[in-house]
Design a protein around this motif. Structure first.
Motif, PDB file in Angstrom:
ATOM      1  N   THR A  83       0.830  -1.207   0.000  1.00 38.02           N
ATOM      2  CA  THR A  83       0.000   0.000   0.000  1.00 38.02           C
ATOM      3  C   THR A  83       0.865   1.257   0.000  1.00 38.02           C
ATOM      4  O   THR A  83       0.610   2.211  -0.746  1.00 38.02           O
ATOM      5  CB  THR A  83      -0.936   0.006   1.215  1.00 38.02           C
ATOM      6  N   THR A  84       1.913   1.252   0.823  1.00 37.01           N
ATOM      7  CA  THR A  84       2.819   2.399   0.885  1.00 37.01           C
ATOM      8  C   THR A  84       3.482   2.646  -0.463  1.00 37.01           C
ATOM      9  O   THR A  84       3.565   3.796  -0.936  1.00 37.01           O
ATOM     10  CB  THR A  84       3.900   2.163   1.951  1.00 37.01           C
ATOM     11  N   ARG A  85       3.941   1.573  -1.104  1.00 36.80           N
ATOM     12  CA  ARG A  85       4.614   1.713  -2.395  1.00 36.80           C
ATOM     13  C   ARG A  85       3.654   2.188  -3.492  1.00 36.80           C
ATOM     14  O   ARG A  85       4.027   2.978  -4.365  1.00 36.80           O
ATOM     15  CB  ARG A  85       5.273   0.393  -2.778  1.00 36.80           C
ATOM     16  N   VAL A  86       2.405   1.723  -3.431  1.00 41.29           N
ATOM     17  CA  VAL A  86       1.400   2.198  -4.381  1.00 41.29           C
ATOM     18  C   VAL A  86       1.165   3.691  -4.197  1.00 41.29           C
ATOM     19  O   VAL A  86       1.149   4.471  -5.160  1.00 41.29           O
ATOM     20  CB  VAL A  86       0.079   1.428  -4.221  1.00 41.29           C
ATOM     21  N   TYR A  87       0.997   4.110  -2.939  1.00 42.51           N
ATOM     22  CA  TYR A  87       0.728   5.524  -2.671  1.00 42.51           C
ATOM     23  C   TYR A  87       1.890   6.420  -3.118  1.00 42.51           C
ATOM     24  O   TYR A  87       1.667   7.556  -3.566  1.00 42.51           O
ATOM     25  CB  TYR A  87       0.450   5.734  -1.181  1.00 42.51           C
TER      26      TYR A  87
END
Length: 435
Positions: free
Chosen positions: A41-45
């Motif tokens: 999720t962090t990498r997507v954001y």
């Protein structure tokens, strides 16, 4: 997604830090369960933020994912896109690989993000695909790039197959080119240890030649030379000299707006960058554009020697100036380099050199500009004509011509004297007061 990205051939050199490559890595780890939900999720954001930053910079709207992919297609300089820029998409084996890459981009355009959004409980992909940008002043983003990317993006989104995308993209390459030179009008440069870097000027002045009142002979001489340049006909470097505020710089800026669609680009440099002239020319000489290297307010003091670099590039160096490069300069000095009365005295100096030789060296720079166009200060009658013509653009200024000219006369007495610039500043003031 990562499987699709891996199939790219001509367009695979996107760089490890590109948004698409990093998203591909995220999807690979997601598919192979190599990272946890929080990390993914962090990498997507992080990449969503990068897309949003790009969208803000270029004024993208509606479907930011499509805009981003289109931006990649229009700016990626590879063997196919560069050849298409120069000679068009002629029949050749490379077209097979290009169509294969465009098929990949078609699948990326239509990519279904629902699976990863459900698994990570996010909706950011859906959001950027149905985006509504906050309206903003065009000076805050690169409008020229924005309009072209969004237009081509909508065309690709409606394309039936890779063949249609091939036509859309190659038509764009043929019309505008590829990369930063294709999308941007004007550039500054930054000196690097191994050459120069071109920095796009995001918001160029929207002035056109009709905005400059009067000077019809000067404008005609300038446009004739520029049109010959664009057609590949014999032409000259141009020096625009004369009084301050008479429209020299405005005329050159207007050329960019008038002839951009015909392949004209402009590179603005300053005299401390003249040592980079050879590096600039070497990077643009093989491109399918016509470049004007623009030097504003050009002049040199006795102790400045940068003009020697300029002389060598214009005419005198071993390498011939490319046919797609011209130099246009403006100056308030007719002779560019400061002279003294001693320069005209032919007496021998302490170092054994005739002073007249020094004067000839200084004057030879002007002589290397094949066309010199003089912009003189307007007469009082011409000044009032300029004022009356400019006021027509501001309906809020309702005073009579007689009163307007009287006020204009008072204004010029305390604001630098008679010139087109003074007239424009006066009208700006009057329009602001009227509003």
């Amino acid at each position: 997604m990562y499987r699709e990205i891996a199939k790219l051939i001509l367009y695979r050199d996107l760089g490890p830090d590109s948004i698409l490559m990093k998203l591909g890595s995220v999807f690979e780890d997601f598919e192979l369960s190599r990272a946890g939900k929080a990390e993914l999720t962090t990498r997507v954001y992080e990449q969503i933020k990068a897309i949003l930053d790009l969208a803000t910079q270029y004024g993208f709207d509606k479907n930011l994912w499509h805009n981003y992919l289109t931006f990649l297609l229009l700016t990626n300089e590879n063997s196919f896109s560069m050849t298409s820029e120069k000679v068009g998409a002629n029949d050749g084996t490379v077209n097979h690989f290009a169509r294969s890459d465009f098929a990949v981009f078609k699948r990326l355009f239509d990519f279904d993000f629902s699976r990863i959004e459900e698994a990570l409980e996010i909706d950011c992909f859906t959001t950027i695909c149905h985006y509504r940008a906050i309206p903003k002043n065009e000076h805050r983003y690169n409008r020229n790039v924005s309009e072209k990317v969004r237009f081509v993006s909508e065309q690709i989104a409606q394309a039936a197959d890779a063949g249609e995308i091939f036509r859309i993209v190659t038509d764009f390459y043929a019309a505008y080119g590829v990369g930063m030179f294709g999308l941007n009008r004007a550039f500054r440069i930054r000196h690097l240890e191994n050459g120069v870097e071109f920095l796009p000027i995001n918001n160029t002045d929207r002035v056109v030649l009709d905005d400059l009142i009067g000077y019809e002979i000067q404008k005609k001489k300038l446009t004739d030379n520029t049109e010959a340049f664009l057609k590949g006909l014999p032409c000259n470097n141009v020096l625009l000299c004369g009084d301050a505020g008479t429209g020299k710089s405005t005329s050159i800026k207007a050329l960019l707006n008038q002839y951009y669609d015909q392949g004209l680009r402009m590179i603005e440099i300053y005299k401390h960058q003249f040592q980079d002239l050879s590096a600039i020319i070497s990077q643009v000489k093989n491109r399918n554009y016509r470049f004007i290297i623009y030097m504003d307010d050009l002049s040199f003091e006795d102790f400045e020697i940068e003009y020697k670099y300029l002389k060598a590039v214009i005419e005198g160096g071993m390498e011939t100036r490319p046919e797609n490069v011209l130099i246009y300069a403006t100056s308030n000095r007719r002779h560019l380099i400061k002279e003294s009365w001693n320069d005209r005295n032919d007496m021998e100096t302490e170092n054994g050199m005739h002073r007249s030789d020094t004067m000839q060296e200084k004057l030879s720079l002007v002589a290397r500009f094949g066309v010199t166009i003089y912009f003189g200060k307007p007469t009082p009658k011409e000044y009032f004509t300029i004022v009356k013509e400019l006021r027509k653009r501001y309906p809020s200024i309702t005073m009579s011509d007689e009163d307007l000219c009287a006020e204009a006369n008072k204004w010029e007495l305390s604001h630098g004297g008679i010139s087109g610039r003074t007239a424009q500043q006066f009208i700006n003031y009057m329009a602001g007061m009227a509003e």
